[in-house]
Write a protein that holds these residues in place. Structure first.
Motif, PDB file in Angstrom:
ATOM      1  N   ILE A   1       0.864  -1.180   0.000  1.00 26.31           N
ATOM      2  CA  ILE A   1       0.000   0.000   0.000  1.00 26.31           C
ATOM      3  C   ILE A   1       0.900   1.228   0.000  1.00 26.31           C
ATOM      4  O   ILE A   1       1.811   1.339   0.829  1.00 26.31           O
ATOM      5  CB  ILE A   1      -0.927   0.001   1.225  1.00 26.31           C
ATOM      6  CG1 ILE A   1      -1.809  -1.252   1.204  1.00 26.31           C
ATOM      7  CG2 ILE A   1      -1.772   1.273   1.270  1.00 26.31           C
ATOM      8  CD1 ILE A   1      -2.517  -1.543   2.511  1.00 26.31           C
TER       9      ILE A   1
ATOM     10  N   LYS B   1       0.763   5.547  -0.340  1.00 24.59           N
ATOM     11  CA  LYS B   1      -0.067   6.755  -0.363  1.00 24.59           C
ATOM     12  C   LYS B   1       0.812   7.992  -0.307  1.00 24.59           C
ATOM     13  O   LYS B   1       1.879   7.981   0.296  1.00 24.59           O
ATOM     14  CB  LYS B   1      -1.017   6.800   0.847  1.00 24.59           C
ATOM     15  CG  LYS B   1      -2.132   5.796   0.796  1.00 24.59           C
ATOM     16  CD  LYS B   1      -3.104   6.016   1.935  1.00 24.59           C
ATOM     17  CE  LYS B   1      -4.296   5.092   1.798  1.00 24.59           C
ATOM     18  NZ  LYS B   1      -5.307   5.347   2.830  1.00 24.59           N
TER      19      LYS B   1
ATOM     20  N   GLY C   1      -2.584  11.640   1.879  1.00 23.40           N
ATOM     21  CA  GLY C   1      -3.542  10.568   2.109  1.00 23.40           C
ATOM     22  C   GLY C   1      -4.144  10.000   0.846  1.00 23.40           C
ATOM     23  O   GLY C   1      -4.936   9.070   0.896  1.00 23.40           O
ATOM     24  N   VAL C   2      -3.757  10.554  -0.316  1.00 25.22           N
ATOM     25  CA  VAL C   2      -4.289  10.054  -1.578  1.00 25.22           C
ATOM     26  C   VAL C   2      -3.636   8.716  -1.910  1.00 25.22           C
ATOM     27  O   VAL C   2      -2.408   8.610  -1.992  1.00 25.22           O
ATOM     28  CB  VAL C   2      -4.049  11.071  -2.720  1.00 25.22           C
ATOM     29  CG1 VAL C   2      -4.529  10.511  -4.043  1.00 25.22           C
ATOM     30  CG2 VAL C   2      -4.743  12.385  -2.400  1.00 25.22           C
ATOM     31  N   ALA C   3      -4.464   7.684  -2.086  1.00 23.72           N
ATOM     32  CA  ALA C   3      -3.953   6.343  -2.361  1.00 23.72           C
ATOM     33  C   ALA C   3      -3.375   6.265  -3.769  1.00 23.72           C
ATOM     34  O   ALA C   3      -3.963   6.764  -4.719  1.00 23.72           O
ATOM     35  CB  ALA C   3      -5.055   5.314  -2.207  1.00 23.72           C
ATOM     36  N   LYS C   4      -2.211   5.634  -3.891  1.00 24.26           N
ATOM     37  CA  LYS C   4      -1.567   5.457  -5.195  1.00 24.26           C
ATOM     38  C   LYS C   4      -1.550   3.976  -5.581  1.00 24.26           C
ATOM     39  O   LYS C   4      -1.822   3.629  -6.721  1.00 24.26           O
ATOM     40  CB  LYS C   4      -0.145   6.024  -5.136  1.00 24.26           C
ATOM     41  CG  LYS C   4       0.626   5.963  -6.418  1.00 24.26           C
ATOM     42  CD  LYS C   4       0.115   6.969  -7.423  1.00 24.26           C
ATOM     43  CE  LYS C   4       1.033   7.023  -8.630  1.00 24.26           C
ATOM     44  NZ  LYS C   4       0.455   7.751  -9.737  1.00 24.26           N
TER      45      LYS C   4
ATOM     46  N   ASN D   1      -2.504  -0.146  -4.060  1.00 20.10           N
ATOM     47  CA  ASN D   1      -3.008  -1.103  -3.088  1.00 20.10           C
ATOM     48  C   ASN D   1      -3.127  -2.408  -3.864  1.00 20.10           C
ATOM     49  O   ASN D   1      -4.165  -2.692  -4.467  1.00 20.10           O
ATOM     50  CB  ASN D   1      -4.356  -0.664  -2.515  1.00 20.10           C
ATOM     51  CG  ASN D   1      -4.832  -1.564  -1.397  1.00 20.10           C
ATOM     52  OD1 ASN D   1      -4.443  -2.724  -1.300  1.00 20.10           O
ATOM     53  ND2 ASN D   1      -5.699  -1.038  -0.554  1.00 20.10           N
TER      54      ASN D   1
ATOM     55  N   TYR E   1       6.447   9.201  -1.048  1.00 21.12           N
ATOM     56  CA  TYR E   1       5.256   8.478  -0.604  1.00 21.12           C
ATOM     57  C   TYR E   1       5.531   7.708   0.678  1.00 21.12           C
ATOM     58  O   TYR E   1       6.671   7.383   0.995  1.00 21.12           O
ATOM     59  CB  TYR E   1       4.821   7.467  -1.677  1.00 21.12           C
ATOM     60  CG  TYR E   1       4.313   8.098  -2.942  1.00 21.12           C
ATOM     61  CD1 TYR E   1       2.966   8.397  -3.110  1.00 21.12           C
ATOM     62  CD2 TYR E   1       5.179   8.394  -3.988  1.00 21.12           C
ATOM     63  CE1 TYR E   1       2.482   8.971  -4.276  1.00 21.12           C
ATOM     64  CE2 TYR E   1       4.716   8.976  -5.161  1.00 21.12           C
ATOM     65  CZ  TYR E   1       3.374   9.256  -5.298  1.00 21.12           C
ATOM     66  OH  TYR E   1       2.914   9.825  -6.456  1.00 21.12           O
TER      67      TYR E   1
END
Length: 108
Positions: A38, A40, A44-47, A49, A77
């Motif tokens: 994971i 991010k 907090g923006v997910a890149k 997963n 990140y």
């Protein structure tokens, strides 16, 4: 953990991580059913997963293979790995803080 640095748009080298217990010993992944990487942005923006490959279960070594847009944005990140044990019991590594992944600008 040692920071991982890769250039923008590069897909090699793969991200290889040794998962460790709090005492520094490798986590035995023999019975793990899934390991996910994971990543991010600090906002907090997910890149990412996505699933990792098991490289050496006894030594706790997994590997994530970068794809397409994973490395398209220059930024630092936070990363972590989530292990899923039988009966869907999760464990997150590291248990405090994050791995640091830096995507540097590509001049070409």
């Amino acid at each position: 953990a040692t920071p991982f640095i890769i250039k923008q748009h590069d897909l090699e080298p793969k991200l290889r991580i040794t998962l460790l217990n709090g005492d520094g010993s490798p986590i035995d992944l023999s019975t793990a059913t899934l390991v996910k990487f994971i990543m991010k942005a600090p906002t907090g923006v997910a890149k990412i997963n996505a699933a990792c490959a098991f490289i050496d279960r006894l030594a706790g070594i997994v590997q994530y293979t970068w794809i397409g847009s994973d490395t398209d944005t220059v930024q630092q990140y936070n990363g972590e790995v989530e292990i899923t044990w039988p009966t869907a019991r999760p464990q997150t590594v590291p248990n405090e803080g994050y791995f640091t992944i830096t995507i540097g600008a590509d001049l070409g």
